[in-house]
Design a protein around this motif. Structure first.
Motif, PDB file in Angstrom:
ATOM      1  N   ALA A 151     -91.480  98.454 -55.753  1.00  0.00           N
ATOM      2  CA  ALA A 151     -92.350  99.529 -55.254  1.00  0.00           C
ATOM      3  C   ALA A 151     -92.826  99.216 -53.839  1.00  0.00           C
ATOM      4  CB  ALA A 151     -93.544  99.725 -56.197  1.00  0.00           C
ATOM      5  N   VAL A 152     -93.191  97.962 -53.606  1.00  0.00           N
ATOM      6  CA  VAL A 152     -93.627  97.571 -52.257  1.00  0.00           C
ATOM      7  C   VAL A 152     -92.465  97.721 -51.273  1.00  0.00           C
ATOM      8  CG1 VAL A 152     -94.425  95.629 -50.854  1.00  0.00           C
ATOM      9  CG2 VAL A 152     -95.465  96.059 -53.095  1.00  0.00           C
ATOM     10  N   ALA A 153     -91.272  97.337 -51.717  1.00  0.00           N
ATOM     11  CA  ALA A 153     -90.094  97.483 -50.844  1.00  0.00           C
ATOM     12  C   ALA A 153     -89.813  98.950 -50.543  1.00  0.00           C
ATOM     13  CB  ALA A 153     -88.883  96.829 -51.503  1.00  0.00           C
ATOM     14  N   ARG A 157     -98.148 100.814 -50.697  1.00  0.00           N
ATOM     15  CA  ARG A 157     -99.140  99.792 -50.358  1.00  0.00           C
ATOM     16  C   ARG A 157    -100.161  99.625 -51.480  1.00  0.00           C
ATOM     17  NH1 ARG A 157     -96.941  96.750 -47.962  1.00  0.00           N
ATOM     18  NH2 ARG A 157     -98.844  95.816 -47.125  1.00  0.00           N
ATOM     19  N   GLY A 158     -99.939 100.339 -52.585  1.00  0.00           N
ATOM     20  CA  GLY A 158    -100.829 100.222 -53.737  1.00  0.00           C
ATOM     21  C   GLY A 158    -100.053 100.465 -55.017  1.00  0.00           C
ATOM     22  N   VAL A 182     -97.137  90.103 -55.151  1.00  0.00           N
ATOM     23  CA  VAL A 182     -97.257  91.050 -54.028  1.00  0.00           C
ATOM     24  C   VAL A 182     -98.174  90.542 -52.923  1.00  0.00           C
ATOM     25  CG1 VAL A 182     -96.740  93.037 -55.486  1.00  0.00           C
ATOM     26  CG2 VAL A 182     -99.144  92.408 -55.054  1.00  0.00           C
ATOM     27  N   GLY A 183     -98.968  89.499 -53.233  1.00  0.00           N
ATOM     28  CA  GLY A 183     -99.866  88.968 -52.223  1.00  0.00           C
ATOM     29  C   GLY A 183    -101.153  89.762 -52.115  1.00  0.00           C
ATOM     30  N   PRO A 184    -102.016  89.368 -51.146  1.00  0.00           N
ATOM     31  CA  PRO A 184    -103.371  89.928 -51.099  1.00  0.00           C
ATOM     32  C   PRO A 184    -103.468  91.316 -50.465  1.00  0.00           C
ATOM     33  CG  PRO A 184    -103.065  88.292 -49.368  1.00  0.00           C
ATOM     34  CD  PRO A 184    -101.804  88.281 -50.180  1.00  0.00           C
ATOM     35  N   ASP A 185    -102.410  91.770 -49.796  1.00  0.00           N
ATOM     36  CA  ASP A 185    -102.548  92.997 -49.007  1.00  0.00           C
ATOM     37  C   ASP A 185    -102.176  94.281 -49.746  1.00  0.00           C
ATOM     38  OD1 ASP A 185    -103.380  91.441 -46.905  1.00  0.00           O
ATOM     39  OD2 ASP A 185    -101.351  91.207 -46.096  1.00  0.00           O
ATOM     40  N   VAL A 186    -101.668  94.149 -50.961  1.00  0.00           N
ATOM     41  CA  VAL A 186    -101.310  95.341 -51.729  1.00  0.00           C
ATOM     42  C   VAL A 186    -102.450  95.658 -52.703  1.00  0.00           C
ATOM     43  CG1 VAL A 186     -99.689  96.288 -53.422  1.00  0.00           C
ATOM     44  CG2 VAL A 186     -98.840  94.889 -51.520  1.00  0.00           C
ATOM     45  N   MET A 187    -102.886  96.929 -52.689  1.00  0.00           N
ATOM     46  CA  MET A 187    -103.938  97.356 -53.597  1.00  0.00           C
ATOM     47  C   MET A 187    -103.398  97.354 -55.040  1.00  0.00           C
ATOM     48  SD  MET A 187    -105.056 100.019 -55.658  1.00  0.00           S
ATOM     49  CE  MET A 187    -104.603 101.679 -55.193  1.00  0.00           C
ATOM     50  N   ILE A 188    -104.162  96.772 -55.955  1.00  0.00           N
ATOM     51  CA  ILE A 188    -103.802  96.837 -57.375  1.00  0.00           C
ATOM     52  C   ILE A 188    -104.958  97.484 -58.138  1.00  0.00           C
ATOM     53  CG2 ILE A 188    -103.268  95.538 -59.471  1.00  0.00           C
ATOM     54  CD1 ILE A 188    -102.012  93.375 -57.776  1.00  0.00           C
ATOM     55  N   ALA A 189    -104.663  98.576 -58.821  1.00  0.00           N
ATOM     56  CA  ALA A 189    -105.619  99.197 -59.736  1.00  0.00           C
ATOM     57  C   ALA A 189    -105.114  98.975 -61.160  1.00  0.00           C
ATOM     58  CB  ALA A 189    -105.751 100.686 -59.447  1.00  0.00           C
TER      59      ALA A 189
END
Ligand SMILES: [Mg+2]
Length: 387
Positions: A151-153, A157-158, A182-189
């Motif tokens: 999804a990030v690829a 961004r979330g 995904v690291g710290p920069d991707v929003m996760i809900a």
């Protein structure tokens, strides 16, 4: 400009393989069901909208449109949107089905008559909105890591994950694995779907029920994983517990997607039940009233990020709502390959709404109304009932 007819079709979009929504433990779904509404006027303008009404409720809504909504709306001035909204509230209160998608179709006609996208008619200025990939199934953590990276690829961004495992540890394992990947920069809900899923039964009669303690424990653990919000951890009408949880939890608590009508939404806000309110333009209340609710939410320093799990036509309505608000941060974008992909859930649109491959933002259509063009042949092919 008078309304001349209100028509509705129940469409069923086949999935490439059966889909197992986290919120529906009763079994896999072979199709995505949706009601498409057309509001025809005497000026040659027809408004169209589509909501995901789920399986079973679609025929109920069709019957209500045929027997109640159509007689109430035919002959009305399509610009009298406040009075139309009141008539839809009458339908919702006395006849049960959620008729709000009709209101979106009315506004699509208004936008087309005015030659402007709805978000512009309503004062919005955003030309695009960040979309987050909303997953729908529960999968094992290793699979979800692969899914999240894909999804990030694809530009997102979330991401929203579903937590429906039998233990808190299992839920957290999935979220932790995805955060690490995904690291710290991707929003996760994170969505627990406990507002309704707790009333639904698996074939063996079992059901997953979160206690207040589980909700609070989960919220505390999720804070360490930098989760943007925990969605629907408790029943939708448990105002007292939701308020207590929101006050105690170190992560934002979200909900309200299927609360019925403005009165429930105002009650939630007055009781300070959530940090983030999520009513849906097709499923919660008339779309313009939700804009007004958005102003109330902002005045209370809370946030408004609408629910939008739907077909592309349903997402299009919520996209206009999001873009009309001053500070809506995200668009919910159904995305769970290989099943929930644009070619499937947006099959009714000739030009699907797609996230930018770099920024993950969806551009606002420039055409009037909802701004989307329909693939009539696809709709005809997928229609299983019409009134
Ligand atoms: Mg949800």
């Amino acid at each position: 400009m008078k309304i001349r007819d209100v028509r509705a079709s129940l469409v069923e979009i086949p999935y490439p393989r059966p889909f197992v929504p986290s919120w529906a433990p009763e079994g896999a779904h072979p199709t995505m069901a949706a009601v498409v509404v057309e509001v025809e006027t005497d000026a040659g303008v027809t408004g169209v909208a589509g909501g995901d009404m789920g399986h079973g409720s679609g025929p109920l809504l069709l019957a209500a449109i045929r027997d109640v909504v159509r007689p109430l709306l035919v002959g009305q001035d399509v610009f009298a949107t406040e009075h139309i909204a009141n008539r839809l509230r009458y339908v919702a209160q006395y006849f049960f089905p959620r008729p709000w998608v009709v209101g979106v179709a009315v506004w699509d006609a208004v936008g087309k008559a005015c030659g402007r996208p709805l978000y512009q008619l309503w004062g919005g200025a955003a030309s695009e909105l960040r979309a987050y990939a909303s997953f729908g199934e529960v999968r094992d953590p290793a699979q979800r890591v692969d899914d999240a990276l894909a999804a990030v690829a694809a530009g997102f961004r979330g991401i929203k994950l579903r937590v429906h495992s039998s233990t808190v540890d299992e839920d957290l394992r999935q979220v932790a694995a995805v955060r690490e990947a995904v690291g710290p920069d991707v929003m996760i809900a994170v969505d627990a779907n406990q507002a309704a899923a707790r009333w639904r039964y698996a074939p063996d009669g079992s059901r997953l029920i979160w206690s207040y303690e589980r909700a609070l424990t989960t919220a505390r653990e999720l804070a360490a994983l930098d989760v943007a919000w925990l969605e629907e951890p408790l029943p939708r009408h448990d105002y007292r517990a939701q308020r207590a949880l929101t006050a105690a939890a170190p992560v934002p608590i979200a909900g309200g997607e299927h609360n019925r009508g403005i009165a429930e939404l105002v009650r939630l806000l007055e009781d300070d039940c959530f940090d983030i309110y999520q009513p849906d333009a097709n499923e919660s209340e008339e779309i313009h009233a939700l804009r007004q609710f958005g102003a109330m939410v902002a005045a209370r320093h809370r946030r408004f990020i609408p629910h939008a799990w739907a077909t592309g036509l349903g997402v299009a309505g919520n996209l206009q709502l999001c873009a009309s608000l001053v500070d809506c941060e995200w668009l919910e974008y159904p995305y769970d390959p290989p099943v929930i992909v644009p070619e499937v859930f947006q099959v009714m649109l000739t030009e699907p709404l797609l996230p930018d491959p770099v920024s993950g933002a969806v551009r606002l259509p420039t055409a009037p109304g909802l701004g989307v063009a329909l693939d009539r042949a696809a709709i005809d092919r997928l229609t299983v009932q019409r009134v």
